[in-house]
Design a protein around this motif. Structure first.
Motif, mmCIF file in Angstrom:
data_model
loop_
_atom_site.group_PDB
_atom_site.id
_atom_site.type_symbol
_atom_site.label_atom_id
_atom_site.label_comp_id
_atom_site.label_asym_id
_atom_site.label_seq_id
_atom_site.Cartn_x
_atom_site.Cartn_y
_atom_site.Cartn_z
ATOM 1 N N PHE A 97 8.188 -5.642 -2.128
ATOM 2 C CA PHE A 97 9.327 -6.540 -1.973
ATOM 3 C C PHE A 97 9.186 -7.704 -2.942
ATOM 4 O O PHE A 97 8.078 -8.145 -3.257
ATOM 5 N N LYS A 98 10.289 -8.189 -3.454
ATOM 6 C CA LYS A 98 10.296 -9.290 -4.408
ATOM 7 C C LYS A 98 9.789 -10.554 -3.731
ATOM 8 O O LYS A 98 10.306 -10.974 -2.707
ATOM 9 N N ALA A 99 8.723 -11.144 -4.292
ATOM 10 C CA ALA A 99 8.144 -12.372 -3.761
ATOM 11 C C ALA A 99 7.255 -13.001 -4.821
ATOM 12 O O ALA A 99 6.737 -12.303 -5.689
ATOM 13 N N GLU A 100 7.076 -14.292 -4.748
ATOM 14 C CA GLU A 100 6.205 -14.997 -5.689
ATOM 15 C C GLU A 100 4.772 -15.066 -5.159
ATOM 16 O O GLU A 100 4.080 -16.047 -5.390
ATOM 17 N N LEU A 101 4.335 -14.049 -4.476
ATOM 18 C CA LEU A 101 3.006 -13.980 -3.889
ATOM 19 C C LEU A 101 2.287 -12.747 -4.396
ATOM 20 O O LEU A 101 2.894 -11.883 -5.028
ATOM 21 N N SER A 102 1.013 -12.643 -4.092
ATOM 22 C CA SER A 102 0.269 -11.408 -4.355
ATOM 23 C C SER A 102 -0.782 -11.251 -3.262
ATOM 24 O O SER A 102 -1.158 -12.214 -2.600
ATOM 25 N N SER A 103 -1.243 -10.027 -3.088
ATOM 26 C CA SER A 103 -2.221 -9.709 -2.049
ATOM 27 C C SER A 103 -3.575 -9.441 -2.699
ATOM 28 O O SER A 103 -3.730 -8.482 -3.448
ATOM 29 N N THR A 104 -4.531 -10.313 -2.415
ATOM 30 C CA THR A 104 -5.893 -10.145 -2.911
ATOM 31 C C THR A 104 -6.866 -10.429 -1.783
ATOM 32 O O THR A 104 -6.518 -11.100 -0.802
ATOM 33 N N GLN A 105 -8.080 -9.958 -1.931
ATOM 34 C CA GLN A 105 -9.087 -10.271 -0.923
ATOM 35 C C GLN A 105 -9.345 -11.767 -0.861
ATOM 36 O O GLN A 105 -9.540 -12.322 0.213
ATOM 37 N N ALA A 106 -9.312 -12.443 -1.993
ATOM 38 C CA ALA A 106 -9.579 -13.884 -2.044
ATOM 39 C C ALA A 106 -8.544 -14.686 -1.266
ATOM 40 O O ALA A 106 -8.852 -15.766 -0.765
ATOM 41 N N THR A 107 -7.323 -14.158 -1.149
ATOM 42 C CA THR A 107 -6.276 -14.866 -0.398
ATOM 43 C C THR A 107 -6.124 -14.308 1.015
ATOM 44 O O THR A 107 -5.162 -14.618 1.701
ATOM 45 N N GLY A 108 -7.051 -13.451 1.424
ATOM 46 C CA GLY A 108 -7.037 -12.922 2.782
ATOM 47 C C GLY A 108 -6.283 -11.616 2.941
ATOM 48 O O GLY A 108 -6.092 -11.143 4.055
ATOM 49 N N GLY A 109 -5.842 -11.024 1.850
ATOM 50 C CA GLY A 109 -5.111 -9.764 1.916
ATOM 51 C C GLY A 109 -6.035 -8.584 2.195
ATOM 52 O O GLY A 109 -7.226 -8.614 1.868
ATOM 53 N N ALA A 110 -5.484 -7.568 2.799
ATOM 54 C CA ALA A 110 -6.236 -6.331 3.024
ATOM 55 C C ALA A 110 -6.433 -5.621 1.689
ATOM 56 O O ALA A 110 -5.548 -5.654 0.827
ATOM 57 N N LEU A 111 -7.565 -5.003 1.503
ATOM 58 C CA LEU A 111 -7.838 -4.245 0.279
ATOM 59 C C LEU A 111 -7.458 -2.790 0.511
ATOM 60 O O LEU A 111 -8.025 -2.119 1.376
ATOM 61 N N ILE A 112 -6.502 -2.306 -0.242
ATOM 62 C CA ILE A 112 -6.108 -0.902 -0.191
ATOM 63 C C ILE A 112 -6.965 -0.167 -1.211
ATOM 64 O O ILE A 112 -7.052 -0.572 -2.379
ATOM 65 N N VAL A 113 -7.605 0.920 -0.787
ATOM 66 C CA VAL A 113 -8.538 1.653 -1.637
ATOM 67 C C VAL A 113 -8.014 3.063 -1.858
ATOM 68 O O VAL A 113 -7.752 3.793 -0.901
ATOM 69 N N LEU A 114 -7.852 3.436 -3.127
ATOM 70 C CA LEU A 114 -7.433 4.779 -3.506
ATOM 71 C C LEU A 114 -8.671 5.616 -3.780
ATOM 72 O O LEU A 114 -9.744 5.070 -4.061
#
Length: 120
Positions: free
Chosen positions: A55-72
């Motif tokens: 979805f369009k947003a000025e954010l990103s998901s990283t471990q440093a910001t508390g986001g879950a890490l998706i692993v392929l």
């Protein structure tokens, strides 16, 4: 087509995307994902292990910001890493071993962090 919606199991994942077109182009080039747009600010992917969208947003998901890490998963980490680089991804942590395998981390054009792992 059979839909597999398992009761009370993870079913879908959504990510923010600063650069929705760049993110789509990256995943198309690096992993051959296909997308279905739902208006100018949302795109969805299916059949990639887990369905989801951006979805369009000025954010990103990283471990440093508390986001879950998706692993392929990859059967060849070097080949996958080269495809990611060629598609415009940035390797943020080079290949390292962990109990049970090896992996590396990368960000895509919108800054979301992912990892790829493979067996030893």
């Amino acid at each position: 087509m059979t839909v597999h919606n398992n009761h009370e199991k993870i079913n879908y994942v959504e990510f923010p995307a600063k650069d929705l077109n760049g993110t789509k182009a990256f995943f198309e080039a690096a992993f051959s994902w296909t997308f279905q747009d739902f208006g100018p600010e949302y795109t969805a992917f299916t059949h990639q292990g887990l369905d989801g969208g951006f979805f369009k947003a000025e954010l990103s998901s990283t471990q440093a910001t508390g986001g879950a890490l998706i692993v392929l998963f990859s059967q060849n980490l070097i080949t996958t890493q080269n495809k990611i680089k060629a598609a415009g991804g940035i390797i943020t942590q080079d290949i390292f071993e962990f109990p049970g395998g090896k992996r590396f981390h990368f960000t895509e054009p919108s800054g979301n962090e992912f990892a790829v792992w493979g067996e030893l």
